[in-house]
Design a protein around this motif. Structure first.
Motif, PDB file in Angstrom:
ATOM      1  N   LYS B 180      95.364  82.958   8.165  1.00  0.00           N
ATOM      2  CA  LYS B 180      95.758  84.337   7.862  1.00  0.00           C
ATOM      3  C   LYS B 180      95.267  84.726   6.473  1.00  0.00           C
ATOM      4  O   LYS B 180      94.887  83.868   5.666  1.00  0.00           O
ATOM      5  N   ILE B 181      95.283  86.036   6.235  1.00  0.00           N
ATOM      6  CA  ILE B 181      94.951  86.526   4.902  1.00  0.00           C
ATOM      7  C   ILE B 181      96.240  86.544   4.088  1.00  0.00           C
ATOM      8  O   ILE B 181      97.218  87.174   4.479  1.00  0.00           O
ATOM      9  N   ASP B 182      96.217  85.829   2.976  1.00  0.00           N
ATOM     10  CA  ASP B 182      97.399  85.769   2.097  1.00  0.00           C
ATOM     11  C   ASP B 182      96.915  85.990   0.678  1.00  0.00           C
ATOM     12  O   ASP B 182      96.312  85.100   0.075  1.00  0.00           O
ATOM     13  N   GLU B 183      97.196  87.195   0.162  1.00  0.00           N
ATOM     14  CA  GLU B 183      96.574  87.573  -1.111  1.00  0.00           C
ATOM     15  C   GLU B 183      97.395  87.151  -2.310  1.00  0.00           C
ATOM     16  O   GLU B 183      97.173  87.646  -3.421  1.00  0.00           O
ATOM     17  N   SER B 184      98.326  86.236  -2.095  1.00  0.00           N
ATOM     18  CA  SER B 184      99.037  85.710  -3.267  1.00  0.00           C
ATOM     19  C   SER B 184      98.054  84.965  -4.167  1.00  0.00           C
ATOM     20  O   SER B 184      98.259  84.830  -5.363  1.00  0.00           O
ATOM     21  N   ASP B 185      96.974  84.492  -3.576  1.00  0.00           N
ATOM     22  CA  ASP B 185      95.848  84.014  -4.388  1.00  0.00           C
ATOM     23  C   ASP B 185      94.681  84.934  -4.054  1.00  0.00           C
ATOM     24  O   ASP B 185      94.010  84.766  -3.039  1.00  0.00           O
ATOM     25  N   ALA B 186      94.470  85.912  -4.917  1.00  0.00           N
ATOM     26  CA  ALA B 186      93.545  86.991  -4.563  1.00  0.00           C
ATOM     27  C   ALA B 186      92.102  86.511  -4.453  1.00  0.00           C
ATOM     28  O   ALA B 186      91.302  87.080  -3.725  1.00  0.00           O
ATOM     29  N   GLU B 187      91.787  85.441  -5.184  1.00  0.00           N
ATOM     30  CA  GLU B 187      90.397  84.956  -5.136  1.00  0.00           C
ATOM     31  C   GLU B 187      90.165  84.115  -3.888  1.00  0.00           C
ATOM     32  O   GLU B 187      89.043  84.057  -3.374  1.00  0.00           O
ATOM     33  N   PHE B 188      91.222  83.466  -3.417  1.00  0.00           N
ATOM     34  CA  PHE B 188      91.118  82.617  -2.227  1.00  0.00           C
ATOM     35  C   PHE B 188      92.136  83.072  -1.183  1.00  0.00           C
ATOM     36  O   PHE B 188      93.098  82.354  -0.895  1.00  0.00           O
ATOM     37  N   PRO B 189      91.939  84.258  -0.640  1.00  0.00           N
ATOM     38  CA  PRO B 189      93.001  84.838   0.187  1.00  0.00           C
ATOM     39  C   PRO B 189      93.048  84.306   1.618  1.00  0.00           C
ATOM     40  O   PRO B 189      93.972  84.628   2.350  1.00  0.00           O
ATOM     41  N   VAL B 190      92.062  83.512   2.008  1.00  0.00           N
ATOM     42  CA  VAL B 190      92.093  82.999   3.380  1.00  0.00           C
ATOM     43  C   VAL B 190      92.899  81.700   3.379  1.00  0.00           C
ATOM     44  O   VAL B 190      92.480  80.695   2.809  1.00  0.00           O
ATOM     45  N   LEU B 191      94.052  81.760   4.016  1.00  0.00           N
ATOM     46  CA  LEU B 191      94.977  80.622   4.009  1.00  0.00           C
ATOM     47  C   LEU B 191      94.959  80.007   5.403  1.00  0.00           C
ATOM     48  O   LEU B 191      95.169  80.700   6.397  1.00  0.00           O
ATOM     49  N   MET B 192      94.701  78.735   5.474  1.00  0.00           N
ATOM     50  CA  MET B 192      94.637  78.135   6.803  1.00  0.00           C
ATOM     51  C   MET B 192      95.283  76.764   6.848  1.00  0.00           C
ATOM     52  O   MET B 192      95.387  76.063   5.849  1.00  0.00           O
ATOM     53  N   THR B 193      95.707  76.420   8.047  1.00  0.00           N
ATOM     54  CA  THR B 193      96.252  75.091   8.283  1.00  0.00           C
ATOM     55  C   THR B 193      95.356  74.372   9.269  1.00  0.00           C
ATOM     56  O   THR B 193      94.992  74.936  10.317  1.00  0.00           O
ATOM     57  N   ILE B 194      94.967  73.167   8.928  1.00  0.00           N
ATOM     58  CA  ILE B 194      94.140  72.375   9.828  1.00  0.00           C
ATOM     59  C   ILE B 194      94.834  71.041  10.073  1.00  0.00           C
ATOM     60  O   ILE B 194      95.765  70.677   9.349  1.00  0.00           O
ATOM     61  N   ALA B 195      94.372  70.330  11.072  1.00  0.00           N
ATOM     62  CA  ALA B 195      94.899  68.988  11.320  1.00  0.00           C
ATOM     63  C   ALA B 195      93.730  68.069  11.636  1.00  0.00           C
ATOM     64  O   ALA B 195      92.969  68.319  12.571  1.00  0.00           O
ATOM     65  N   THR B 196      93.561  67.035  10.793  1.00  0.00           N
ATOM     66  CA  THR B 196      92.523  66.033  11.030  1.00  0.00           C
ATOM     67  C   THR B 196      93.182  64.798  11.614  1.00  0.00           C
ATOM     68  O   THR B 196      94.076  64.227  10.976  1.00  0.00           O
ATOM     69  N   ASP B 197      92.761  64.417  12.789  1.00  0.00           N
ATOM     70  CA  ASP B 197      93.391  63.298  13.491  1.00  0.00           C
ATOM     71  C   ASP B 197      94.920  63.471  13.502  1.00  0.00           C
ATOM     72  O   ASP B 197      95.665  62.510  13.337  1.00  0.00           O
ATOM     73  N   GLY B 198      95.335  64.713  13.625  1.00  0.00           N
ATOM     74  CA  GLY B 198      96.762  64.998  13.745  1.00  0.00           C
ATOM     75  C   GLY B 198      97.485  65.212  12.423  1.00  0.00           C
ATOM     76  O   GLY B 198      98.637  65.642  12.404  1.00  0.00           O
ATOM     77  N   ILE B 199      96.812  64.935  11.320  1.00  0.00           N
ATOM     78  CA  ILE B 199      97.483  65.083  10.020  1.00  0.00           C
ATOM     79  C   ILE B 199      97.199  66.477   9.447  1.00  0.00           C
ATOM     80  O   ILE B 199      96.039  66.838   9.222  1.00  0.00           O
ATOM     81  N   GLU B 200      98.272  67.226   9.219  1.00  0.00           N
ATOM     82  CA  GLU B 200      98.107  68.620   8.811  1.00  0.00           C
ATOM     83  C   GLU B 200      97.826  68.772   7.323  1.00  0.00           C
ATOM     84  O   GLU B 200      98.240  67.947   6.505  1.00  0.00           O
ATOM     85  N   LYS B 201      97.138  69.845   7.016  1.00  0.00           N
ATOM     86  CA  LYS B 201      96.774  70.130   5.631  1.00  0.00           C
ATOM     87  C   LYS B 201      96.601  71.639   5.488  1.00  0.00           C
ATOM     88  O   LYS B 201      96.157  72.302   6.430  1.00  0.00           O
ATOM     89  N   VAL B 202      96.954  72.171   4.326  1.00  0.00           N
ATOM     90  CA  VAL B 202      96.783  73.604   4.079  1.00  0.00           C
ATOM     91  C   VAL B 202      95.601  73.813   3.145  1.00  0.00           C
ATOM     92  O   VAL B 202      95.462  73.121   2.132  1.00  0.00           O
ATOM     93  N   LEU B 203      94.725  74.728   3.502  1.00  0.00           N
ATOM     94  CA  LEU B 203      93.530  74.997   2.703  1.00  0.00           C
ATOM     95  C   LEU B 203      93.464  76.476   2.361  1.00  0.00           C
ATOM     96  O   LEU B 203      94.038  77.310   3.051  1.00  0.00           O
ATOM     97  N   ARG B 204      92.730  76.735   1.291  1.00  0.00           N
ATOM     98  CA  ARG B 204      92.411  78.130   0.964  1.00  0.00           C
ATOM     99  C   ARG B 204      90.909  78.285   0.815  1.00  0.00           C
ATOM    100  O   ARG B 204      90.216  77.354   0.414  1.00  0.00           O
ATOM    101  N   ALA B 205      90.440  79.490   1.151  1.00  0.00           N
ATOM    102  CA  ALA B 205      89.007  79.740   1.008  1.00  0.00           C
ATOM    103  C   ALA B 205      88.775  81.180   0.591  1.00  0.00           C
ATOM    104  O   ALA B 205      89.625  82.051   0.802  1.00  0.00           O
TER     105      ALA B 205
END
Lengths: 661, 661
Positions: B180-205
């Motif tokens: 989702k777009i989350d502008e609490s970090d205006a420079e990196f507003p794309v907030l996403m959750t991924i899971a690698t081999d089932g382990i979740e992680k939150v990223l911004r881009a």
């Protein structure tokens, strides 16, 4: 595109990888290294992983000779990092193409298309002027240029491809210490000692290939010495990014100025986006070292050494700058990345093969003809025509399939002659080396033999020598002498299926490589190069140029196709492939209108030979008569036959290939 | 050749490797992922490593976007092992060539050169007959064929090249869970959750590229749904080695027989030496699944599901065999390596870009136009024209350089419009998707819309539709609409430097890709393709077609060259490259006779445009007037100008590229 059902086989998954060459069949029993004796055993050991050794390893690996059976050693820790070979001849490029390894060179090497000649000008203000500009490659070839690129890169390309076939690759840091024939083990009579990282080991092999260059340990152990002579010319050579106003800096140039001689070899683009230039600079003031046959203690006089030491980069660049006058030339700052000084000459090994007591060929010397062209040195001022690396690799290309056939039991042998096919290696390749030297000697003695003697040549004489020499320097003019696998029947021109003698331009000629032509595939309309149907997979090909009576069920074409079907059925499967051309027939036809043999054996190698290039004309074949040609695994024509006279072709193949049991 | 002195620089050693593309300059401050917050940060995250995602990663990596800055994730454990995309369009091959990754496809794919049409015969004994055979690619293109090869292989080729630029490559086994777009970090507003081999992680881009296909998680999270319709046609598709007496099995065929419709797609050779054939078989008896917009629960009725289950390999092969009558066709034993059944349709995402609250483009959907051609489905009986994979990759090819320019600060932005260059992605690519659909709809409604309706088309109508459609199916007919980076000035034909409207055949046209021509290089006589001077390195090129007055120091050519020298000097170094052609001048000349700018900036990109192809004629440029064209980094013409009127070109470049400070 919603898919709602899907099934995939497991074999499909493998198809993400590049294709592999199909190995040759093996009729001899599988090789097993054995555990009985103390020595490791191999069928073939290759000494040296320069271009000649690498291409040999690559070819044998592709033919199916496995790591258990084949070992390649090299004393260096990695591929060449510095070195001097710079030119890849059109014929070498053709061979690389048959191996699928030409792409990077096609894309990233410098292509030399033009050769400019600069000579003293009558107008003394100009000092020098361009007197001629000709195509760099005059011989018809698939690639109409020479390519220049770092030798280390060529080696890396081959080693990368080798790694697809050989898990071990090259055994590095490994020196050959000694080799001899020791028939206490008659099957593995080549006894050698090597040292890897200093640790010694004794090995045995059926065959040894010495690809270890001018100072070959193999040759020394076997007791052979290079024979020949050195010219008293010293040349300096520099690779650099040139800062110059000389107009032909991106062309190959032979500059003969009152101040000296320089050869310009344009080279590849480098990471900075700039282009390298190589200069060969004649250094008349330099002193030639005394005879250096052995290569070991060539410095005999302190004085000579001292004066040679004076040959510096600055001296070479100064000499070049003088010869370029009135133009300026200098390296861009920090751009000299290699320089060297050397002496030209011609030296050749007296023997290319060493046999055991039964006469079987056991040790082979490849890449050992150390030849620089006098004629080019003296009259085009080229100190070196890029022969070395190319001739070396073509030695390997000639030998490798013969060795694989011998090892796999695919070729006949007798008690009288245990390795007839292998023997042709010497016949063919030593002859070529000798031809090069003879050609060169003839022209260098015809003229003065001195650098700067161009004045005595008319433009026409020069052009003639240049054209003739181009057959050699392109690698495309090679013609092997008659022998067991090169059958010419010049005695009766009535029986020859070809007319014409301009073999360099493509007229079919046993002993010469088949010239590439563009042909139109019947099955799918694909515009193809015929060379792409003779990849380096070790197969023989029968090239059938059918005649205009192809659609006549009683005609010579149908009978010819029947005959080759019968002939090729005698041999082990897959060893003989068929390529079929048809001339312009002035009517359309279907598969059912021609012999089923064509679709069965050559569905994807059946072409209209008149739609793109006129293959019949190029090859000198009368479309009303047709012709048959056997193309050897190395792409050379072995024998020609008329469609209605296939007995000689049958004999030929039986000499080369052991018929299936 | 005894060498007695040698010196090599260390940089020389690096030259054994294939060349690397030069990265783009970066004007923004270097990216540092930072340690402050809990989320990992990237500048760009790409979701999906199919062809669209891989080529996007490859391009950004080549432009210099490093592993720290760029992440590509994919839910699969490796490259595609089974899949359906089979055709590579000529335009896609051109793009692969600009990346240096076309060789393996050129060598090992099947090339489709011809397209044969089979229809019911008036002679009932024959049942069907070939009614036409045309070139498969009618649009002029560097590669005049479509290539077919396993999609997994195409992915592997790209991933292999990616590994040269990116150490990490694709992060596999990694699912996108939410974005989702989350502008609490205006420079990196794309907030996403991924899971690698089932382990979740939150990223911004800063930016997210959704290349995750028809069931895109990115699109679903962003709340976009594919819009469009499905045709009630079910097709079966089988890859196999065919045993058949059908004469055109190696050509692309549209077979319309009384018993049904089949499409033949010849494919690559496999390890056995045999050639694959793909059959698309219309299965009229099969039941279409109900609307499957969401892709999740598309099966609504047990009955429909049950009947679909009945669609078996045997059923598809039986249907095909009937349609081939009187010819037989069956798989060689064990040779079926993939089969599937699917429904055709046209669906497209309503939006290709999602923005933040300031209007900056943040999320991009690529490769999401899921289009099968009605017209081809209905009238050439092609269920699929290979659009999907090609259109997807061209989406990425359009977006990637814009994204790199934006990230590196190379393109201007304002408060009103923070990402003008990025916005052109939607303008251009959605238009193309819509054009495809409109073209298709128009023709499918003009005719009956039913499979088997070919009878209602005259041969001429059919041919016309086929030719027009070929511009789309080759990928070479694409014309982007006017926008910030496609400037056409159709209003005043007096100011246009080109004449002619046959843009498909090469007439220069803003919004269309520059057609390749063969040109002769002045510096060295190398016969080159002009496309080889527009590699995918992210650079703009000014193509200057000088006029016949080039040697006149006061002429328009010299003034034009002066002008582009001034214009390009305003921009950061290396971003603009120059390609200069000259027409036939009827006299020889030297470097010193032409402006020094040519040698300085285009020494190795200066060509005779008349010696090989007639470039001026192909491009519609009058040699007495010349022309200027800006070629965008993706090979499309951006704007044209007369040599004596360069103001518009200056404006254009300033809109695209931020002038150097």
């Amino acid at each position: 595109m919603p898919v709602f059902k899907e099934y995939a086989s497991s074999s499909r998954d493998l198809r993400v990888l590049p294709s592999f060459a199909p190995p040759l069949p093996r009729l001899t029993s599988p090789f097993s290294p054995g555990e009985k004796c103390e020595e490791e055993k191999y069928e073939v050991i290759i000494v040296g992983a320069g271009p000649a050794g690498l291409i040999h390893s690559l070819l044998l690996s592709r033919y199916g000779i496995s790591d258990e059976s084949l070992l390649c050693i090299d004393s260096k820790p990695s591929t060449l990092k510095s070195g001097q070979a710079d030119g890849i001849q059109p014929r070498t490029l053709e061979v690389f193409k048959t191996l699928g390894i030409s792409d990077e060179i096609e894309k990233e090497a410098c292509h030399m298309w033009q050769f400019a000649f600069w000579n003293p000008s009558a107008d003394t203000k100009k000092i020098i002027e361009r007197t001629a500009m000709v195509p760099d490659v005059l011989t018809p070839a698939r690639f109409p240029y020479e390519a220049t690129i770092h030798q280390g890169r060529i080696e890396r390309i081959m080693e990368t491809d080798l790694s697809r076939y050989s898990k071990r690759g090259v055994l590095r840091n490994t020196k050959l210490l000694d080799v001899k024939i020791d028939e206490s083990d008659a099957e593995f009579p080549v006894l050698m000692t090597i040292a890897t990282d200093g640790i010694e080991k004794v090995l045995r092999a059926k065959h040894l290939v010495g690809a270890d260059g001018a100072h070959s340990v193999v040759r020394q152990c076997i007791g052979l010495q290079l024979e020949g002579e050195s010219l008293d010319h010293i040349w300096g050579v520099v690779d650099m990014v040139a800062d110059t106003n000389f107009p032909d800096i991106r062309r190959r140039c032979a500059i003969h100025s009152p101040a000296g001689s320089v050869m310009v070899i344009p080279r590849e683009r480098i990471a900075t986006g700039e282009y390298l230039t190589r200069l060969y600079v004649h250094c008349p003031q330099a002193v030639v070292p005394e005879d250096d046959q052995g290569g070991e203690d060539r410095v005999k006089s302190d004085d000579a050494r001292q004066r040679r030491e004076q040959l510096t980069l600055e001296g070479i660049l100064k000499q070049a700058a003088d010869a370029f006058q009135p133009y300026f030339i200098r390296p861009k700052e920090g751009s000299v990345d290699w320089w060297a000084a050397y002496q030209i000459g011609q030296r050749i090994s007296p023997e290319f093969i060493v046999r055991d007591s039964k006469g079987a060929a056991r040790v082979f010397i490849v890449g050992d003809a150390d030849i620089d062209f006098y004629i080019l040195a003296c009259h085009t001022h080229s100190p070196k025509a890029g022969q070395g690396m190319n001739v070396s690799m073509m030695d390997s290309y000639n030998l490798s399939w013969k060795l694989a056939y011998h090892i796999n039991g695919l070729t006949p042998s007798t008690n009288e002659n245990p390795s007839p096919l292998l023997d042709t290696y010497r016949t063919e390749r030593r002859e070529i080396a000798q031809q090069l030297i003879d050609f060169d000697r003839k022209f260098s003695s015809m003229f003065s033999g001195k650098v700067g003697a161009t004045e005595t040549l008319t433009q026409e004489e020069f052009q003639k020598a240049f054209t003739l020499g181009n057959g050699f320097t392109s690698g495309c003019g090679v013609e092997y002498p008659e022998n067991m696998i090169v059958v010419r029947d010049d005695s009766d021109c009535h029986t020859s299926p070809v007319t014409g003698t301009d073999y360099q331009s493509g007229i079919l000629r046993p002993g010469r490589r088949l010239l590439n032509v563009r042909v139109l595939r019947y099955a799918d309309g694909w515009q193809r190069d015929i060379h792409d149907d003779i990849p380096s997979t070790g197969r023989f090909r029968i090239l059938c140029l059918t005649s205009t009576d192809l659609l006549d069920k009683e005609g010579i074409s149908v009978r010819g196709l029947d005959a080759i079907a019968r002939i090729s059925a005698q041999f082990p499967p897959t060893l003989i492939e068929h390529i079929v051309l048809h001339p312009c027939l002035h009517q359309s036809f279907q598969w059912e209108d021609i012999p089923t043999f064509v679709k069965q054996e050559a569905e994807m190698r059946f072409y209209d030979g008149s739609a793109l290039d006129n293959a019949y004309k190029v090859y000198g074949v009368n479309p009303t008569q047709g012709a048959l040609a056997v193309i050897r695994p190395d792409g050379y024509v072995g024998i020609l036959a008329r469609l209605d006279n296939t007995a000689s072709l049958d004999d030929y193949l039986k000499r080369c290939i052991r018929p299936a049991a």
